[in-house]
Design a protein around this motif. Structure first.
Motif, PDB file in Angstrom:
ATOM      1  N   LEU A   3      38.034  72.186  43.381  1.00 45.21           N
ATOM      2  CA  LEU A   3      37.078  72.800  42.448  1.00 45.21           C
ATOM      3  C   LEU A   3      37.598  74.130  41.923  1.00 45.21           C
ATOM      4  O   LEU A   3      37.501  74.424  40.740  1.00 45.21           O
ATOM      5  CB  LEU A   3      35.719  73.011  43.120  1.00 45.21           C
ATOM      6  N   GLU A   4      38.141  74.921  42.804  1.00 40.95           N
ATOM      7  CA  GLU A   4      38.633  76.238  42.412  1.00 40.95           C
ATOM      8  C   GLU A   4      39.842  76.131  41.480  1.00 40.95           C
ATOM      9  O   GLU A   4      40.077  77.016  40.656  1.00 40.95           O
ATOM     10  CB  GLU A   4      38.996  77.053  43.659  1.00 40.95           C
ATOM     11  N   ASN A   5      40.582  75.041  41.586  1.00 43.27           N
ATOM     12  CA  ASN A   5      41.775  74.854  40.760  1.00 43.27           C
ATOM     13  C   ASN A   5      41.513  74.103  39.461  1.00 43.27           C
ATOM     14  O   ASN A   5      42.433  73.920  38.675  1.00 43.27           O
ATOM     15  CB  ASN A   5      42.855  74.125  41.564  1.00 43.27           C
ATOM     16  N   ALA A   6      40.274  73.660  39.242  1.00 42.05           N
ATOM     17  CA  ALA A   6      39.953  72.906  38.024  1.00 42.05           C
ATOM     18  C   ALA A   6      40.237  73.763  36.793  1.00 42.05           C
ATOM     19  O   ALA A   6      39.883  74.936  36.743  1.00 42.05           O
ATOM     20  CB  ALA A   6      38.496  72.470  38.043  1.00 42.05           C
ATOM     21  N   LYS A   7      40.863  73.140  35.800  1.00 41.95           N
ATOM     22  CA  LYS A   7      41.225  73.859  34.576  1.00 41.95           C
ATOM     23  C   LYS A   7      40.390  73.444  33.369  1.00 41.95           C
ATOM     24  O   LYS A   7      40.192  74.226  32.458  1.00 41.95           O
ATOM     25  CB  LYS A   7      42.701  73.620  34.251  1.00 41.95           C
ATOM     26  N   GLU A   8      39.904  72.182  33.359  1.00 38.75           N
ATOM     27  CA  GLU A   8      39.200  71.684  32.178  1.00 38.75           C
ATOM     28  C   GLU A   8      37.775  71.239  32.460  1.00 38.75           C
ATOM     29  O   GLU A   8      36.850  71.676  31.785  1.00 38.75           O
ATOM     30  CB  GLU A   8      39.973  70.516  31.567  1.00 38.75           C
ATOM     31  N   LEU A  21      25.202  75.025  49.211  1.00 40.88           N
ATOM     32  CA  LEU A  21      26.125  74.414  50.154  1.00 40.88           C
ATOM     33  C   LEU A  21      27.371  75.278  50.297  1.00 40.88           C
ATOM     34  O   LEU A  21      27.990  75.658  49.297  1.00 40.88           O
ATOM     35  CB  LEU A  21      26.521  73.022  49.655  1.00 40.88           C
ATOM     36  N   PHE A  22      27.726  75.602  51.523  1.00 38.89           N
ATOM     37  CA  PHE A  22      28.944  76.369  51.774  1.00 38.89           C
ATOM     38  C   PHE A  22      30.111  75.407  51.927  1.00 38.89           C
ATOM     39  O   PHE A  22      30.059  74.470  52.714  1.00 38.89           O
ATOM     40  CB  PHE A  22      28.803  77.235  53.020  1.00 38.89           C
ATOM     41  N   ASP A  32      31.687  83.682  48.967  1.00 36.49           N
ATOM     42  CA  ASP A  32      32.300  83.285  47.695  1.00 36.49           C
ATOM     43  C   ASP A  32      32.511  81.782  47.603  1.00 36.49           C
ATOM     44  O   ASP A  32      32.762  81.258  46.518  1.00 36.49           O
ATOM     45  CB  ASP A  32      33.653  83.969  47.512  1.00 36.49           C
ATOM     46  N   TRP A  33      32.425  81.091  48.714  1.00 34.97           N
ATOM     47  CA  TRP A  33      32.680  79.653  48.730  1.00 34.97           C
ATOM     48  C   TRP A  33      31.401  78.828  48.761  1.00 34.97           C
ATOM     49  O   TRP A  33      31.409  77.655  49.121  1.00 34.97           O
ATOM     50  CB  TRP A  33      33.592  79.289  49.904  1.00 34.97           C
ATOM     51  N   LEU A  39      31.096  77.130  41.201  1.00 30.12           N
ATOM     52  CA  LEU A  39      30.848  76.562  39.875  1.00 30.12           C
ATOM     53  C   LEU A  39      30.665  77.658  38.821  1.00 30.12           C
ATOM     54  O   LEU A  39      31.131  77.517  37.685  1.00 30.12           O
ATOM     55  CB  LEU A  39      29.631  75.639  39.909  1.00 30.12           C
ATOM     56  N   LYS A  40      30.022  78.736  39.190  1.00 31.97           N
ATOM     57  CA  LYS A  40      29.844  79.848  38.251  1.00 31.97           C
ATOM     58  C   LYS A  40      31.193  80.448  37.862  1.00 31.97           C
ATOM     59  O   LYS A  40      31.451  80.717  36.683  1.00 31.97           O
ATOM     60  CB  LYS A  40      28.941  80.915  38.866  1.00 31.97           C
ATOM     61  N   ARG A  41      32.061  80.639  38.852  1.00 32.95           N
ATOM     62  CA  ARG A  41      33.395  81.184  38.550  1.00 32.95           C
ATOM     63  C   ARG A  41      34.161  80.272  37.598  1.00 32.95           C
ATOM     64  O   ARG A  41      34.794  80.733  36.650  1.00 32.95           O
ATOM     65  CB  ARG A  41      34.211  81.352  39.843  1.00 32.95           C
ATOM     66  N   ARG A  42      34.098  78.981  37.862  1.00 24.27           N
ATOM     67  CA  ARG A  42      34.838  78.046  37.018  1.00 24.27           C
ATOM     68  C   ARG A  42      34.238  78.003  35.618  1.00 24.27           C
ATOM     69  O   ARG A  42      34.970  77.945  34.629  1.00 24.27           O
ATOM     70  CB  ARG A  42      34.874  76.646  37.632  1.00 24.27           C
TER      71      ARG A  42
END
Length: 70
Positions: A3-8, A21-22, A32-33, A39-42
């Motif tokens: 999820l953290e690495n998703a680009k698109e 959910l942690f 942060d996890w 999802l907000k960060r992405r």
């Protein structure tokens, strides 16, 4: 983490989903996890996020009755 690495795009489909959910334990040192934070960060990074939460009441009732029997 994927999820953290998703680009698109991120697709999530589930019958039950808690945004609190942690994804890493223990929770008190990994705020942060939390799923909603990731999802907000992405989303802020421009990633499109699609979430489908569905509920099939009839099937859920059958599963619960089966659990009571066993």
């Amino acid at each position: 983490m994927a999820l953290e690495n998703a680009k698109e795009t991120i697709y999530i489909e589930d019958w039950w989903l808690s945004p609190e959910l942690f994804l890493r334990r223990p929770p008190h040192t990994n705020q942060d996890w939390r799923l909603d934070h990731v999802l907000k960060r992405r989303a802020e990074a421009g990633v499109k996020i699609f979430v489908i939460v569905y509920r099939e009441v009839e099937v859920w009732g059958i599963v619960m009755r089966m659990a009571d029997i066993s």
